[in-house]
Design a protein around this motif. Structure first.
Motif, short mmCIF file in Angstrom:
data_model
loop_
_atom_site.label_atom_id
_atom_site.label_comp_id
_atom_site.label_asym_id
_atom_site.label_seq_id
_atom_site.Cartn_x
_atom_site.Cartn_y
_atom_site.Cartn_z
N GLU A 23 0.83 -1.20 0.00
CA GLU A 23 0.00 0.00 0.00
C GLU A 23 0.87 1.26 0.00
N ALA A 24 2.00 1.21 0.72
CA ALA A 24 2.91 2.35 0.73
C ALA A 24 3.49 2.61 -0.65
N MET A 25 3.81 1.55 -1.37
CA MET A 25 4.35 1.71 -2.72
C MET A 25 3.31 2.34 -3.65
N ARG A 26 2.04 2.05 -3.39
CA ARG A 26 0.97 2.60 -4.22
C ARG A 26 0.72 4.07 -3.88
N GLN A 27 0.64 4.38 -2.58
CA GLN A 27 0.30 5.74 -2.17
C GLN A 27 1.49 6.69 -2.17
N LEU A 28 2.69 6.16 -1.96
CA LEU A 28 3.88 7.00 -1.80
C LEU A 28 4.96 6.56 -2.78
N PRO A 29 4.73 6.75 -4.06
CA PRO A 29 5.62 6.18 -5.08
C PRO A 29 7.04 6.74 -5.10
N ASN A 30 7.27 7.89 -4.45
CA ASN A 30 8.62 8.49 -4.46
C ASN A 30 9.48 8.05 -3.29
N GLU A 31 8.88 7.34 -2.32
CA GLU A 31 9.61 7.05 -1.09
C GLU A 31 10.48 5.79 -1.22
N HIS A 32 11.68 5.88 -0.66
CA HIS A 32 12.57 4.72 -0.54
C HIS A 32 12.12 3.88 0.65
N ILE A 33 12.27 2.57 0.55
CA ILE A 33 11.75 1.65 1.57
C ILE A 33 12.82 0.66 2.02
N LEU A 34 12.93 0.50 3.33
CA LEU A 34 13.72 -0.57 3.93
C LEU A 34 12.76 -1.42 4.75
N TYR A 35 12.79 -2.72 4.54
CA TYR A 35 11.88 -3.63 5.24
C TYR A 35 12.67 -4.73 5.92
N LEU A 36 12.32 -5.01 7.16
CA LEU A 36 12.95 -6.10 7.91
C LEU A 36 11.87 -7.03 8.45
N GLY A 37 11.94 -8.30 8.04
CA GLY A 37 11.02 -9.32 8.53
C GLY A 37 11.77 -10.36 9.34
N TYR A 240 15.28 -7.08 4.20
CA TYR A 240 16.12 -7.89 5.08
C TYR A 240 15.25 -8.96 5.72
N THR A 241 15.80 -10.14 5.91
CA THR A 241 15.09 -11.21 6.60
C THR A 241 16.05 -11.99 7.49
N THR A 242 15.55 -12.46 8.60
CA THR A 242 16.36 -13.31 9.47
C THR A 242 16.21 -14.77 9.10
N GLY A 243 15.33 -15.05 8.14
CA GLY A 243 15.09 -16.42 7.71
C GLY A 243 15.63 -16.69 6.31
N SER A 244 14.90 -17.46 5.55
CA SER A 244 15.33 -17.86 4.21
C SER A 244 15.08 -16.74 3.20
N PRO A 245 16.15 -16.22 2.57
CA PRO A 245 15.95 -15.19 1.54
C PRO A 245 15.11 -15.70 0.37
N LYS A 246 15.27 -16.97 0.01
CA LYS A 246 14.52 -17.51 -1.12
C LYS A 246 13.03 -17.55 -0.82
N MET A 247 12.66 -18.06 0.36
CA MET A 247 11.24 -18.11 0.73
C MET A 247 10.66 -16.70 0.78
N PHE A 248 11.43 -15.79 1.38
CA PHE A 248 10.98 -14.40 1.46
C PHE A 248 10.80 -13.81 0.06
N LEU A 261 14.05 -8.63 -6.55
CA LEU A 261 14.04 -8.13 -5.19
C LEU A 261 15.42 -8.24 -4.59
N GLU A 262 15.83 -7.19 -3.89
CA GLU A 262 17.09 -7.24 -3.16
C GLU A 262 16.78 -7.69 -1.73
N VAL A 263 17.11 -8.95 -1.44
CA VAL A 263 16.82 -9.53 -0.13
C VAL A 263 18.14 -9.98 0.51
N GLU A 264 18.39 -9.50 1.72
CA GLU A 264 19.63 -9.85 2.42
C GLU A 264 19.31 -10.54 3.74
N HIS A 265 20.00 -11.63 4.00
CA HIS A 265 19.83 -12.33 5.28
C HIS A 265 20.67 -11.66 6.35
N ILE A 266 20.04 -11.44 7.53
CA ILE A 266 20.77 -10.88 8.66
C ILE A 266 20.48 -11.72 9.90
#
Length: 271
Positions: A23-37, A240-248, A261-266
């Motif tokens: 929803e953020a990508m739809r409403q705020l198309p100019n914003e950079h996003i960092l996500y951690l799951g 970023y994910t603490t689990g499997s980058p592939k599953m994510f 997608l740029e997904v990094e395991h941490i």
């Protein structure tokens, strides 16, 4: 002073917060996003409140270290137990998902019969009930814990026959004296939305607390004058994910309709 070009940070116990990011990508198309799951330690719902607070702080600190201008706690369980503490101790704006969802439910309900489905932790905290009754003392609120929903989503089975069976069986108690409005009190649940809607019926309004949160996020960006107006730099979304980058990557790519997608395991700490 915070830079407008800094990304917005999103944290969640797993992939559920991607519903907020979408929803953020739809409403705020100019914003950079960092996500951690924090998929390695998901679900948060059955965990003790203090442990959820600890894990939420670990995620918060990680994203602050990366450099963010605002934080969205895109997890109902974490919002319920950690939002106030984190808001009081960090020097960037922080928003959770419970208040926006509650406000939207009150606007949508015609009968005052509102139900909330969420994790064990969110239901046990009674945060939605408190929020709803504080704003409208006459409403009738029922809450139902749905502990099997998050594992179904995290295992990428949210469109399977197994998911349909689990949702139907879990929501059965709500079918007697049905509410007219149902809050999806976990950001994982919108991935099950078609099944939930089919079980509850078309006459029940579903409230996506995560999507409603982005409306508040947009307002806060205006209030703090933090909107990113620089269109010269291509928008970035890093995960970023603490689990499997592939599953994510499989779940996120499908849900967000992104081919790359740029997904990094941490690693954040022990379980």
């Amino acid at each position: 002073m915070l830079s407008n070009e800094l990304p917005i940070g999103f944290i969640d116990s797993g992939v559920g917060g991607l519903t907020v990011v979408k929803e953020a990508m739809r409403q705020l198309p100019n914003e950079h996003i960092l996500y951690l799951g924090d998929t390695a330690r998901c679900p948060y719902g059955p965990r003790p409140a203090q442990q959820v607070v600890e894990f939420t702080w670990q995620m918060t600190q990680f994203l602050i270290d990366q450099g963010i201008k605002m934080l969205v706690i895109a997890c109902n369980t974490a919002t319920a137990v950690a939002l106030d503490e984190i808001k009081a101790k960090v020097d960037i704006p922080v928003i959770g998902v419970i208040q926006p969802g509650s406000r939207s439910a009150l606007k949508a309900s015609h009968t005052g019969e509102i139900a909330v489905i969420g994790t064990e932790g969110t239901v046990k905290s009674a945060t939605y009930e408190k929020e709803l009754l504080e704003k409208s003392p006459d409403v009738h609120v029922r809450s139902l814990a749905c502990p099997k929903f998050v594992p179904v989503v995290e295992s990428n089975q949210f469109t399977s026959p197994v998911a349909k069976k689990i949702v139907a069986e879990t929501l059965a108690p709500l079918m007697y004296n049905k509410p007219d409005t149902l809050i999806l009190g976990c950001t994982h649940y919108p991935l099950l939305r078609p099944i939930i809607q089919n079980v509850m019926g078309s006459d029940v309004t579903l409230i996506d607390s995560g999507a409603e949160t982005v409306n508040d996020l947009s307002t806060l960006l205006d209030y703090f004058n933090l909107n990113n107006y620089d269109r010269k730099v291509s928008k970035t979304c890093k995960f970023y994910t603490t689990g499997s980058p592939k599953m994510f990557r499989d779940i996120a790519g499908d849900w967000l309709d992104l081919k790359t997608l740029e997904v990094e395991h941490i690693h954040l700490g022990g379980k």
